[in-house]
Scaffold this motif. Structure first.
Motif, PDB file in Angstrom:
ATOM      1  N   ARG A 242      31.245  50.530  43.249  1.00 11.37           N
ATOM      2  CA  ARG A 242      31.856  50.437  41.923  1.00 11.37           C
ATOM      3  C   ARG A 242      31.967  48.957  41.591  1.00 11.37           C
ATOM      4  O   ARG A 242      31.557  48.119  42.383  1.00 11.37           O
ATOM      5  CB  ARG A 242      33.230  51.085  41.961  1.00 11.37           C
ATOM      6  N   LEU A 243      32.548  48.650  40.448  1.00  7.98           N
ATOM      7  CA  LEU A 243      32.710  47.250  40.088  1.00  7.98           C
ATOM      8  C   LEU A 243      34.082  46.762  40.531  1.00  7.98           C
ATOM      9  O   LEU A 243      35.075  47.464  40.365  1.00  7.98           O
ATOM     10  CB  LEU A 243      32.547  47.068  38.581  1.00  7.98           C
ATOM     11  N   CYS A 244      34.107  45.554  41.091  1.00  9.41           N
ATOM     12  CA  CYS A 244      35.383  44.932  41.476  1.00  9.41           C
ATOM     13  C   CYS A 244      36.225  44.774  40.205  1.00  9.41           C
ATOM     14  O   CYS A 244      35.746  44.259  39.204  1.00  9.41           O
ATOM     15  CB  CYS A 244      35.106  43.578  42.113  1.00  9.41           C
ATOM     16  N   PRO A 245      37.498  45.224  40.232  1.00  8.06           N
ATOM     17  CA  PRO A 245      38.316  45.143  39.016  1.00  8.06           C
ATOM     18  C   PRO A 245      38.690  43.707  38.650  1.00  8.06           C
ATOM     19  O   PRO A 245      39.181  43.460  37.552  1.00  8.06           O
ATOM     20  CB  PRO A 245      39.566  45.962  39.378  1.00  8.06           C
ATOM     21  N   VAL A 246      38.470  42.760  39.572  1.00  8.65           N
ATOM     22  CA  VAL A 246      38.814  41.359  39.298  1.00  8.65           C
ATOM     23  C   VAL A 246      37.609  40.585  38.769  1.00  8.65           C
ATOM     24  O   VAL A 246      37.653  39.990  37.696  1.00  8.65           O
ATOM     25  CB  VAL A 246      39.361  40.666  40.577  1.00  8.65           C
ATOM     26  N   CYS A 247      36.487  40.641  39.521  1.00  6.38           N
ATOM     27  CA  CYS A 247      35.343  39.794  39.156  1.00  6.38           C
ATOM     28  C   CYS A 247      34.150  40.597  38.629  1.00  6.38           C
ATOM     29  O   CYS A 247      33.180  40.022  38.171  1.00  6.38           O
ATOM     30  CB  CYS A 247      34.910  38.957  40.363  1.00  6.38           C
ATOM     31  N   PHE A 248      34.200  41.928  38.746  1.00  3.32           N
ATOM     32  CA  PHE A 248      33.147  42.834  38.256  1.00  3.32           C
ATOM     33  C   PHE A 248      31.839  42.728  39.029  1.00  3.32           C
ATOM     34  O   PHE A 248      30.778  43.101  38.537  1.00  3.32           O
ATOM     35  CB  PHE A 248      32.938  42.678  36.740  1.00  3.32           C
ATOM     36  N   ASN A 249      31.930  42.214  40.264  1.00  3.96           N
ATOM     37  CA  ASN A 249      30.794  42.280  41.179  1.00  3.96           C
ATOM     38  C   ASN A 249      30.681  43.723  41.675  1.00  3.96           C
ATOM     39  O   ASN A 249      31.653  44.479  41.628  1.00  3.96           O
ATOM     40  CB  ASN A 249      31.060  41.328  42.361  1.00  3.96           C
ATOM     41  N   VAL A 250      29.495  44.112  42.130  1.00  5.94           N
ATOM     42  CA  VAL A 250      29.318  45.441  42.705  1.00  5.94           C
ATOM     43  C   VAL A 250      29.916  45.434  44.112  1.00  5.94           C
ATOM     44  O   VAL A 250      29.652  44.523  44.893  1.00  5.94           O
ATOM     45  CB  VAL A 250      27.816  45.797  42.777  1.00  5.94           C
ATOM     46  N   THR A 251      30.729  46.418  44.418  1.00  7.56           N
ATOM     47  CA  THR A 251      31.451  46.393  45.690  1.00  7.56           C
ATOM     48  C   THR A 251      31.746  47.796  46.193  1.00  7.56           C
ATOM     49  O   THR A 251      31.680  48.752  45.421  1.00  7.56           O
ATOM     50  CB  THR A 251      32.785  45.629  45.516  1.00  7.56           C
ATOM     51  N   ASP A 252      32.083  47.910  47.488  1.00  9.57           N
ATOM     52  CA  ASP A 252      32.597  49.182  47.980  1.00  9.57           C
ATOM     53  C   ASP A 252      34.047  49.022  48.427  1.00  9.57           C
ATOM     54  O   ASP A 252      34.614  49.914  49.026  1.00  9.57           O
ATOM     55  CB  ASP A 252      31.720  49.758  49.102  1.00  9.57           C
ATOM     56  N   SER A 253      34.644  47.833  48.143  1.00  9.80           N
ATOM     57  CA  SER A 253      36.063  47.663  48.461  1.00  9.80           C
ATOM     58  C   SER A 253      36.791  47.152  47.219  1.00  9.80           C
ATOM     59  O   SER A 253      36.177  46.628  46.302  1.00  9.80           O
ATOM     60  CB  SER A 253      36.235  46.682  49.619  1.00  9.80           C
ATOM     61  N   ASN A 254      38.110  47.315  47.207  1.00  7.71           N
ATOM     62  CA  ASN A 254      38.908  46.980  46.028  1.00  7.71           C
ATOM     63  C   ASN A 254      40.056  46.041  46.398  1.00  7.71           C
ATOM     64  O   ASN A 254      40.975  46.470  47.048  1.00  7.71           O
ATOM     65  CB  ASN A 254      39.451  48.284  45.431  1.00  7.71           C
ATOM     66  N   PRO A 255      40.054  44.737  46.017  1.00  7.39           N
ATOM     67  CA  PRO A 255      38.953  44.067  45.318  1.00  7.39           C
ATOM     68  C   PRO A 255      37.783  43.781  46.251  1.00  7.39           C
ATOM     69  O   PRO A 255      37.851  44.125  47.426  1.00  7.39           O
ATOM     70  CB  PRO A 255      39.598  42.771  44.825  1.00  7.39           C
TER      71      PRO A 255
ATOM     72  N   TYR B 288      33.899  34.207  41.669  1.00  7.69           N
ATOM     73  CA  TYR B 288      32.894  34.503  40.635  1.00  7.69           C
ATOM     74  C   TYR B 288      33.488  35.359  39.526  1.00  7.69           C
ATOM     75  O   TYR B 288      34.554  35.972  39.691  1.00  7.69           O
ATOM     76  CB  TYR B 288      31.724  35.295  41.241  1.00  7.69           C
ATOM     77  N   HIS B 289      32.740  35.434  38.433  1.00 14.56           N
ATOM     78  CA  HIS B 289      33.015  36.428  37.387  1.00 14.56           C
ATOM     79  C   HIS B 289      31.671  36.883  36.826  1.00 14.56           C
ATOM     80  O   HIS B 289      30.876  36.059  36.391  1.00 14.56           O
ATOM     81  CB  HIS B 289      33.884  35.830  36.274  1.00 14.56           C
ATOM     82  N   VAL B 290      31.436  38.191  36.872  1.00 19.92           N
ATOM     83  CA  VAL B 290      30.154  38.725  36.395  1.00 19.92           C
ATOM     84  C   VAL B 290      30.320  39.243  34.963  1.00 19.92           C
ATOM     85  O   VAL B 290      31.144  40.123  34.704  1.00 19.92           O
ATOM     86  CB  VAL B 290      29.658  39.885  37.293  1.00 19.92           C
TER      87      VAL B 290
ATOM     88  N   LEU C   1      37.503  37.976  31.406  1.00 19.95           N
ATOM     89  CA  LEU C   1      37.496  36.617  31.953  1.00 19.95           C
ATOM     90  C   LEU C   1      38.676  35.824  31.409  1.00 19.95           C
ATOM     91  O   LEU C   1      39.400  35.161  32.158  1.00 19.95           O
ATOM     92  CB  LEU C   1      36.175  35.913  31.598  1.00 19.95           C
ATOM     93  N   LEU C   2      38.886  35.912  30.099  1.00 24.15           N
ATOM     94  CA  LEU C   2      39.974  35.148  29.477  1.00 24.15           C
ATOM     95  C   LEU C   2      41.328  35.609  30.004  1.00 24.15           C
ATOM     96  O   LEU C   2      42.203  34.801  30.290  1.00 24.15           O
ATOM     97  CB  LEU C   2      39.909  35.275  27.955  1.00 24.15           C
ATOM     98  N   GLU C   3      41.476  36.930  30.181  1.00 26.16           N
ATOM     99  CA  GLU C   3      42.724  37.459  30.741  1.00 26.16           C
ATOM    100  C   GLU C   3      42.949  36.909  32.146  1.00 26.16           C
ATOM    101  O   GLU C   3      44.058  36.575  32.528  1.00 26.16           O
ATOM    102  CB  GLU C   3      42.681  38.996  30.798  1.00 26.16           C
ATOM    103  N   ARG C   4      41.847  36.805  32.879  1.00 25.58           N
ATOM    104  CA  ARG C   4      41.921  36.328  34.261  1.00 25.58           C
ATOM    105  C   ARG C   4      42.312  34.848  34.309  1.00 25.58           C
ATOM    106  O   ARG C   4      43.018  34.416  35.212  1.00 25.58           O
ATOM    107  CB  ARG C   4      40.529  36.525  34.874  1.00 25.58           C
ATOM    108  N   LEU C   5      41.835  34.088  33.320  1.00 25.52           N
ATOM    109  CA  LEU C   5      42.093  32.650  33.320  1.00 25.52           C
ATOM    110  C   LEU C   5      43.513  32.320  32.857  1.00 25.52           C
ATOM    111  O   LEU C   5      44.096  31.318  33.288  1.00 25.52           O
ATOM    112  CB  LEU C   5      41.082  31.930  32.414  1.00 25.52           C
ATOM    113  N   GLN C   6      44.075  33.170  31.972  1.00 26.82           N
ATOM    114  CA  GLN C   6      45.418  32.915  31.440  1.00 26.82           C
ATOM    115  C   GLN C   6      46.411  32.813  32.588  1.00 26.82           C
ATOM    116  O   GLN C   6      46.533  33.722  33.383  1.00 26.82           O
ATOM    117  CB  GLN C   6      45.870  34.076  30.523  1.00 26.82           C
TER     118      GLN C   6
END
Ligand SMILES: [Zn+2]
Length: 203
Positions: free
Chosen positions: A60-73, A109-111, A132-137
């Motif tokens: 699935r996609l990492c909820p933080v950086c949106f990389n493809v992953t099988d762990s969260n994050p 990273y951020h995808v 991304l903007l939410e993450r940077l705030q």
């Protein structure tokens, strides 16, 4: 010719069609792969089919950086050894693979999952810019490295992001110009990519 392998067989035709939809696979390659799989040991074909199914089910996609992953994050977001003050912005998950392969970048990273492209109808809301903007705030990030592809869409996206991020008081850099214009990051070699990261400049 063996009648069982005639291209009129529906199952054969269907596999050729499906393979032909994959990037970089033309009709000839799709045919070649299909007949290869027909002749290969059944076990090999089954392993391929299982791998395709499980890559979709188990990732699935990492909820933080949106990389493809099988762990969260994902493993990168989770790794406390990484420099959490730097975020490198890429278009696709496979760009992370290319950058990680150089071993030189130790930040996060951020995808975006794409690039802004008015001609293809991809707008600013269609890629992960809001996230991304939410993450940077209110984060501790002090540098954002724009590693979008060195082509028209990538440059447009980088310029758009720069305008949004600079007012947040965060340093914005762009990969050095060593990358030939019109190429895609994932196909760049390690030496060129390493130089591009090391030589990144204010954008
Ligand atoms: Zn992540």
């Amino acid at each position: 010719m063996n009648q069982d392998l005639a291209p009129t067989t529906e199952a054969v035709y269907k596999l050729i069609q499906e393979l032909n939809k994959l990037p970089g696979i033309g009709p000839k390659s799709a045919q070649r792969l299909t007949y290869y799989l027909l002749r290969a040991p059944e076990e090999q074909a089954k392993l391929l089919a299982d791998a395709i199914v499980s890559v979709r089910q188990k990732t699935r996609l990492c909820p933080v950086c949106f990389n493809v992953t099988d762990s969260n994050p994902c493993l990168i977001c989770r790794n406390q050894q990484r420099d959490r003050n730097k975020i490198c912005i890429v278009e696709q998950p496979q760009d992370i693979l290319a950058l990680e392969h150089t071993g030189i970048y130790k930040g996060l990273y951020h995808v975006l999952h794409g690039a802004i492209s008015p001609t293809e109808g991809v707008g600013t809301d269609d890629i992960r810019i809001k996230e991304l903007l939410e993450r940077l705030q209110g984060s501790s990030v002090d540098e954002v490295i724009l590693a979008t592809n060195p082509n028209l869409e990538g440059e447009q996206t980088a310029m758009y992001l720069q305008r949004l991020i600079l007012p947040l008081g965060i340093r914005v850099t762009r990969l050095a110009r060593g990358l030939p214009f019109g190429t895609e990051l994932e196909y760049a070699d390690d030496v060129t990519l390493t130089r591009a990261i090391e030589g990144r400049q204010e954008f």
